[in-house]
Design a protein around this motif. Sequence first.
Motif, PDB file in Angstrom:
ATOM      1  N   THR A   1       0.827  -1.197   0.000  1.00  0.00           N
ATOM      2  CA  THR A   1       0.000   0.000   0.000  1.00  0.00           C
ATOM      3  C   THR A   1       0.867   1.254   0.000  1.00  0.00           C
ATOM      4  O   THR A   1       2.028   1.233   0.414  1.00  0.00           O
ATOM      5  CB  THR A   1      -0.933   0.048   1.227  1.00  0.00           C
ATOM      6  OG1 THR A   1      -0.139   0.070   2.420  1.00  0.00           O
ATOM      7  CG2 THR A   1      -1.867  -1.146   1.245  1.00  0.00           C
ATOM      8  N   ALA A   2       0.267   2.346  -0.445  1.00  0.00           N
ATOM      9  CA  ALA A   2       0.943   3.644  -0.413  1.00  0.00           C
ATOM     10  C   ALA A   2      -0.109   4.736  -0.468  1.00  0.00           C
ATOM     11  O   ALA A   2      -1.134   4.597  -1.145  1.00  0.00           O
ATOM     12  CB  ALA A   2       1.907   3.794  -1.593  1.00  0.00           C
ATOM     13  N   GLY A   3       0.156   5.820   0.260  1.00  0.00           N
ATOM     14  CA  GLY A   3      -0.773   6.928   0.155  1.00  0.00           C
ATOM     15  C   GLY A   3      -0.778   7.861   1.332  1.00  0.00           C
ATOM     16  O   GLY A   3       0.061   7.783   2.238  1.00  0.00           O
ATOM     17  N   PHE A   4      -1.772   8.755   1.313  1.00  0.00           N
ATOM     18  CA  PHE A   4      -1.969   9.759   2.351  1.00  0.00           C
ATOM     19  C   PHE A   4      -3.101   9.311   3.271  1.00  0.00           C
ATOM     20  O   PHE A   4      -4.183   8.955   2.799  1.00  0.00           O
ATOM     21  CB  PHE A   4      -2.316  11.110   1.722  1.00  0.00           C
ATOM     22  CG  PHE A   4      -1.224  11.665   0.849  1.00  0.00           C
ATOM     23  CD1 PHE A   4      -0.084  12.210   1.413  1.00  0.00           C
ATOM     24  CD2 PHE A   4      -1.328  11.629  -0.533  1.00  0.00           C
ATOM     25  CE1 PHE A   4       0.941  12.727   0.615  1.00  0.00           C
ATOM     26  CE2 PHE A   4      -0.324  12.145  -1.333  1.00  0.00           C
ATOM     27  CZ  PHE A   4       0.819  12.685  -0.754  1.00  0.00           C
ATOM     28  N   TYR A   5      -2.840   9.360   4.564  1.00  0.00           N
ATOM     29  CA  TYR A   5      -3.783   8.856   5.558  1.00  0.00           C
ATOM     30  C   TYR A   5      -4.328  10.038   6.357  1.00  0.00           C
ATOM     31  O   TYR A   5      -3.792  10.430   7.391  1.00  0.00           O
ATOM     32  CB  TYR A   5      -3.105   7.823   6.453  1.00  0.00           C
ATOM     33  CG  TYR A   5      -2.740   6.561   5.698  1.00  0.00           C
ATOM     34  CD1 TYR A   5      -3.589   5.457   5.693  1.00  0.00           C
ATOM     35  CD2 TYR A   5      -1.586   6.489   4.932  1.00  0.00           C
ATOM     36  CE1 TYR A   5      -3.279   4.305   4.974  1.00  0.00           C
ATOM     37  CE2 TYR A   5      -1.263   5.352   4.208  1.00  0.00           C
ATOM     38  CZ  TYR A   5      -2.110   4.265   4.228  1.00  0.00           C
ATOM     39  OH  TYR A   5      -1.796   3.129   3.515  1.00  0.00           O
ATOM     40  N   MET A   6      -5.424  10.577   5.851  1.00  0.00           N
ATOM     41  CA  MET A   6      -5.982  11.803   6.407  1.00  0.00           C
ATOM     42  C   MET A   6      -6.553  11.601   7.803  1.00  0.00           C
ATOM     43  O   MET A   6      -6.608  12.551   8.592  1.00  0.00           O
ATOM     44  CB  MET A   6      -7.068  12.337   5.472  1.00  0.00           C
ATOM     45  CG  MET A   6      -6.591  12.634   4.067  1.00  0.00           C
ATOM     46  SD  MET A   6      -5.511  14.077   3.993  1.00  0.00           S
ATOM     47  CE  MET A   6      -6.727  15.397   4.143  1.00  0.00           C
ATOM     48  N   GLY A   7      -7.005  10.395   8.115  1.00  0.00           N
ATOM     49  CA  GLY A   7      -7.574  10.160   9.429  1.00  0.00           C
ATOM     50  C   GLY A   7      -6.542  10.202  10.534  1.00  0.00           C
ATOM     51  O   GLY A   7      -6.852  10.521  11.690  1.00  0.00           O
ATOM     52  N   ILE A   8      -5.292   9.877  10.198  1.00  0.00           N
ATOM     53  CA  ILE A   8      -4.211   9.944  11.189  1.00  0.00           C
ATOM     54  C   ILE A   8      -3.756  11.382  11.352  1.00  0.00           C
ATOM     55  O   ILE A   8      -3.620  11.885  12.468  1.00  0.00           O
ATOM     56  CB  ILE A   8      -3.035   9.052  10.751  1.00  0.00           C
ATOM     57  CG1 ILE A   8      -3.478   7.579  10.713  1.00  0.00           C
ATOM     58  CG2 ILE A   8      -1.839   9.235  11.681  1.00  0.00           C
ATOM     59  CD1 ILE A   8      -2.417   6.650  10.169  1.00  0.00           C
ATOM     60  N   ASP A   9      -3.525  12.049  10.224  1.00  0.00           N
ATOM     61  CA  ASP A   9      -3.095  13.444  10.250  1.00  0.00           C
ATOM     62  C   ASP A   9      -3.295  14.014   8.857  1.00  0.00           C
ATOM     63  O   ASP A   9      -2.605  13.619   7.911  1.00  0.00           O
ATOM     64  CB  ASP A   9      -1.623  13.542  10.682  1.00  0.00           C
ATOM     65  CG  ASP A   9      -1.069  14.956  10.606  1.00  0.00           C
ATOM     66  OD1 ASP A   9      -1.867  15.894  10.444  1.00  0.00           O
ATOM     67  OD2 ASP A   9       0.158  15.118  10.717  1.00  0.00           O
ATOM     68  N   GLY A  10      -4.248  14.930   8.723  1.00  0.00           N
ATOM     69  CA  GLY A  10      -4.556  15.522   7.425  1.00  0.00           C
ATOM     70  C   GLY A  10      -3.614  16.623   6.999  1.00  0.00           C
ATOM     71  O   GLY A  10      -3.851  17.270   5.969  1.00  0.00           O
ATOM     72  N   GLY A  11      -2.522  16.827   7.759  1.00  0.00           N
ATOM     73  CA  GLY A  11      -1.593  17.892   7.408  1.00  0.00           C
ATOM     74  C   GLY A  11      -2.159  19.261   7.734  1.00  0.00           C
ATOM     75  O   GLY A  11      -3.273  19.399   8.258  1.00  0.00           O
ATOM     76  N   VAL A  12      -1.401  20.287   7.406  1.00  0.00           N
ATOM     77  CA  VAL A  12      -1.811  21.664   7.690  1.00  0.00           C
ATOM     78  C   VAL A  12      -1.491  22.534   6.477  1.00  0.00           C
ATOM     79  O   VAL A  12      -0.320  22.773   6.181  1.00  0.00           O
ATOM     80  CB  VAL A  12      -1.094  22.235   8.926  1.00  0.00           C
ATOM     81  CG1 VAL A  12      -1.649  23.621   9.254  1.00  0.00           C
ATOM     82  CG2 VAL A  12      -1.233  21.308  10.123  1.00  0.00           C
ATOM     83  N   PRO A  13      -2.512  23.010   5.758  1.00  0.00           N
ATOM     84  CA  PRO A  13      -2.255  23.945   4.666  1.00  0.00           C
ATOM     85  C   PRO A  13      -1.678  25.254   5.192  1.00  0.00           C
ATOM     86  O   PRO A  13      -1.870  25.626   6.354  1.00  0.00           O
ATOM     87  CB  PRO A  13      -3.646  24.163   4.049  1.00  0.00           C
ATOM     88  CG  PRO A  13      -4.452  22.971   4.468  1.00  0.00           C
ATOM     89  CD  PRO A  13      -3.936  22.617   5.821  1.00  0.00           C
ATOM     90  N   ASP A  14      -0.978  25.963   4.316  1.00  0.00           N
ATOM     91  CA  ASP A  14      -0.446  27.287   4.615  1.00  0.00           C
ATOM     92  C   ASP A  14      -1.529  28.312   4.277  1.00  0.00           C
ATOM     93  O   ASP A  14      -1.791  28.602   3.128  1.00  0.00           O
ATOM     94  CB  ASP A  14       0.808  27.538   3.776  1.00  0.00           C
ATOM     95  CG  ASP A  14       1.497  28.853   4.112  1.00  0.00           C
ATOM     96  OD1 ASP A  14       0.988  29.595   4.963  1.00  0.00           O
ATOM     97  OD2 ASP A  14       2.554  29.128   3.516  1.00  0.00           O
ATOM     98  N   ARG A  15      -2.181  28.817   5.325  1.00  0.00           N
ATOM     99  CA  ARG A  15      -3.342  29.706   5.214  1.00  0.00           C
ATOM    100  C   ARG A  15      -4.547  28.960   4.640  1.00  0.00           C
ATOM    101  O   ARG A  15      -5.536  28.796   5.319  1.00  0.00           O
ATOM    102  CB  ARG A  15      -3.052  30.951   4.375  1.00  0.00           C
ATOM    103  CG  ARG A  15      -2.395  32.094   5.135  1.00  0.00           C
ATOM    104  CD  ARG A  15      -0.926  31.826   5.432  1.00  0.00           C
ATOM    105  NE  ARG A  15      -0.293  32.993   6.051  1.00  0.00           N
ATOM    106  CZ  ARG A  15       1.002  33.067   6.295  1.00  0.00           C
ATOM    107  NH1 ARG A  15       1.824  32.073   5.953  1.00  0.00           N
ATOM    108  NH2 ARG A  15       1.498  34.127   6.891  1.00  0.00           N
ATOM    109  N   HIS A  16      -4.452  28.495   3.403  1.00  0.00           N
ATOM    110  CA  HIS A  16      -5.529  27.690   2.835  1.00  0.00           C
ATOM    111  C   HIS A  16      -4.975  26.867   1.680  1.00  0.00           C
ATOM    112  O   HIS A  16      -3.883  27.126   1.196  1.00  0.00           O
ATOM    113  CB  HIS A  16      -6.696  28.568   2.363  1.00  0.00           C
ATOM    114  CG  HIS A  16      -6.336  29.549   1.297  1.00  0.00           C
ATOM    115  ND1 HIS A  16      -6.167  30.893   1.523  1.00  0.00           N
ATOM    116  CD2 HIS A  16      -6.074  29.392  -0.037  1.00  0.00           C
ATOM    117  CE1 HIS A  16      -5.848  31.507   0.409  1.00  0.00           C
ATOM    118  NE2 HIS A  16      -5.785  30.614  -0.567  1.00  0.00           N
ATOM    119  N   ASP A  17      -5.755  25.873   1.280  1.00  0.00           N
ATOM    120  CA  ASP A  17      -5.363  25.003   0.164  1.00  0.00           C
ATOM    121  C   ASP A  17      -6.467  25.058  -0.872  1.00  0.00           C
ATOM    122  O   ASP A  17      -7.613  24.721  -0.594  1.00  0.00           O
ATOM    123  CB  ASP A  17      -5.157  23.568   0.662  1.00  0.00           C
ATOM    124  CG  ASP A  17      -4.686  22.620  -0.431  1.00  0.00           C
ATOM    125  OD1 ASP A  17      -4.441  23.081  -1.559  1.00  0.00           O
ATOM    126  OD2 ASP A  17      -4.569  21.414  -0.158  1.00  0.00           O
TER     127      ASP A  17
END
Length: 995
Positions: free
Chosen positions: A715-731
């Motif tokens: 598997t590979a990918g982004f796991y938003m439930g663990i940590d959705g990251g933080v946009p800079d001001r907005h995305d």
Amino acid sequence: MKNSIFWLFVLLFPCGGVRAAEVGVAARQEVGRTLTRIVAREVDGGYVKVQGVKASRGRVRIYASIGLSYYPFREENVRALRDSVRAALPREFSKARIELYTDGREVAELIPMAFREPAQLARELKKRRIVPFTNRSERPLVEPLDRPAKPSRGLAGRHIALWQSHGRYFDQKENLWRWQRSQLWQTCEDLYTQSYVVPYLVPMLENAGANVLLPRERDVQKHEVTADNDAPGQYREEGGGWMVGGSGFAHRQQVYRTGENPFRHGTTRLARTVTQGEPSRAVWSATIPERGEYAVYICYESTPESADDALYTVRHLGGESRFAVNQTLGGGTWIYLGRFLLDEGEQEVVTLSNRSRRAGRIVSADAVKIGGGYGNVARTVCDSLRKPGLEYTEETSGYPRFCEGARYWLQWAGFDEKVYTPKKGKDDYKDDYMSRAHWVNALAGGSERLPDSAGLRIPVDMALAFHSDAGVRDGDGIVGTLGIFFTRDQKGRFDGGADRYRSRDLTDIVQTQIVEDIRRTWEPDWKRRGLWNRSYYEARVPGVPTMLLELLSHQNFADMRYGSDPRFKFVVSRAVYKGILRYLSSQYGVPYSVQPLPVEQMAVEFTESGNTVISWEPVADSLETSAVPDGFVVYTRVDDGGFDNGQYVDKPYFMTEQEPGRIYSYRVTAINAGGESFPGETLSACRMPDAKGCVMIVNGFDRISAPHSMRRDSTAGFYMGIDGGVPDRHDLSFVGEQRVYDLSMARCDNDSRALGACYNDYETEVVGGNTFDYPSLHGRSVAAAGYSFCSASVRAVEEGAIPLNGYEAVDLILGKQRASRIGRGLVGDPRFRTFPPALQEKLEEYLEQGGALYVSGSYVATDLWTGDGATAAGRAFAERVLHYTYDGGQAARRGRVRVVTSHAGFAREEYRFNNEFTPFRYKVEAPDALRPAGGAFAVMRYVENNRAAGVAREGDGRTFVMGFPFEAILSQNQRDRLMRDVLEFLSGNKNDKQE
């Protein structure tokens, strides 16, 4: 064809004192291997074949395949290259002069002007063997007048055409609107490249003094309001002398069909300029639907007598901003002035004065556009593709205009059909990329470099198309960065005599800057793919030097692990800006400086005399020695207003006075001769009359990052439930969460089933991130509780610049702070720890002296127990000093907590915090559950599972810690109530009862 005949002649009829055959096959193969080794060190997949040789004892000419041209040639590496080739030849050529040819040029000719030996370049310029591409005008299109300093070694006076890839378009064959590229890795190229261009690259270029023109809507504001001289109630004139002009803008219909031009539906107004006396004014008013930031555009008529310094003023919540607009250029389209914070309701937004430095010229008043809005160009299937018996209707995209391709914006902006639909309405896909190229020429037509073409006379210096590419690498390989240009049109020359290889200069410089900066900061193995001289439409048609940038593969996970991170986007955008700066400086023969980086270690404090002191530290740029600030600008906001136009200071501090009871906010930029940096974080302060005490708000939430990503065996990918990251001001590029993680689907032809496929439920939305403005939000509630407050960056506290002793309480903002790496995590230690050792030391010292501490954040426990680089010492600090332990992350999904303690200091209340994607707040997807330790007690619990959401401890050194962020609480009233209760508890003013 001519190129092929040339190479055939070289191969069949070698000339010179010694025949080419005498440089034997073995030697030629060795030269090829030598060149391949050298090129492959820098260019991914670099391969060079020797296609021809002309040799004598005094000179050897090597004709190499196109692969050699992908190499970034410089004076020093060309010398080394020739020496390496000489060493690979037979001994009889040891003293021979070596010439290397590729792509029809000797490699020394492929050294960009910016990197040529200055004295030699000067001689070549004097003899006009080299002609730079310049496009001058006496005054720029738009000049901001309220800047504290004008860049003298930046891009002032330069005009840049720039576009952010594709956009949503109408598919004639399918009779529907769709994206041009697939939705993968939580984005789509149509939106993804905008997340570099709009928030980073364009402001950097503008901060350097450039005018940047885009063929797509740059404003993500969904509301749009127009005010026009032809619409009653939207426009008025003050003073005399106004007269009827020519045709202009009028918005008379809800949608526009191909061929319908709103700039032919109205009229303009004209007035003669004056240098003294009372000026006349045109005033545009608009009803703004809701408070927010809006782009403001103007339009006007250009005439032979137009003023080149028409004075426009924009009124906004921060005051007024003035602009000098050169109305001899750009008439009959939307001209961007900037983004401004506007309040809701009816108001005067823009004024135009006839005051000028020259009397008797003409200023033109037409219309004003405020905000981005929704697309209003209706499309349907062309006649040749219609099927008998079916009914066809015209429809708009239904999407915000910033989502749409250039073809539709250009129609709304008044350009001719020949520009926006070269395919005459039959193929919107081709119209989109073709229109971008024709738009460049429409802008520059009539300027110094396109004098015989009709157009807006804007002196465009260059064009850059910002794309991402497709392609997948096996394993964890990087696809990397490709540059594309074209030189073989119009006999290889631009109007004015400049060689079309100036486009190669631009491409080489920008690509090199990107690759070098990425390698030095985040990914040592970032790939340079090549410099392609190919006939792409966007590269071939513009009459100015043009580059197509294919930054990375939006299809490849390894690329997108970096490409989804705001820090990567900043570094790349700054590299593009630096490349453009170097290129344009070389064309005009002027020195340059790179604008500084944002300041850090900022603090706002009160002095004993009642003044307010703002302090900060400049940041050294390890990638650029010229990016040193020589001054700073302090911007001020009062209460809910906007920021003013700033005040220049020459040292890293500023003293001012504040009116009691009002919240003042400050942000600081660094400036030098190259321009102005981005602002640092925003800090605030308020001195309350009869205050109960003073609270220090410490902003420890400076994180911006990509979502949590993992690659495993299958598997590979982004796991938003663990940590959705933080946009800079907005995305503005997020389309939806990933849903396909199966590595075996990496090369699936069906994009909806391929690895990285994602939902698209947010493709029209802007997602909120870190505003870097939370001290004011916390401070509002602190002031409502009757306390004064100051604020400081966590770095200033860690460095000891701001002592915490003496403050009634400390409010530590941790938001979604947690240790984070970028991409594959190959370079450096993780950043954004919640409690780095230096902070632990300062907090423990403060609490030992009887201080009171309030902490809130999503990962206050997770980061110390399971975070990247978590230590036993960090866990001990949490238990011993902050009095909590870890009871698990991802503790709640519904965003509801209730107060459970019977302590008299806390109202029995239920609080709601944000757990969804919204435009104005970041999402809290994984709050922490805490367990009291060392005599602490639970204050609040998550409603859905009764796990502790907040714990407190009484006694000396009181603490209150929450596992979700205070600023994420949705209601202002609830934030005020909770802050009041927390501060009353921390101050010890009420009788205590434990749960």
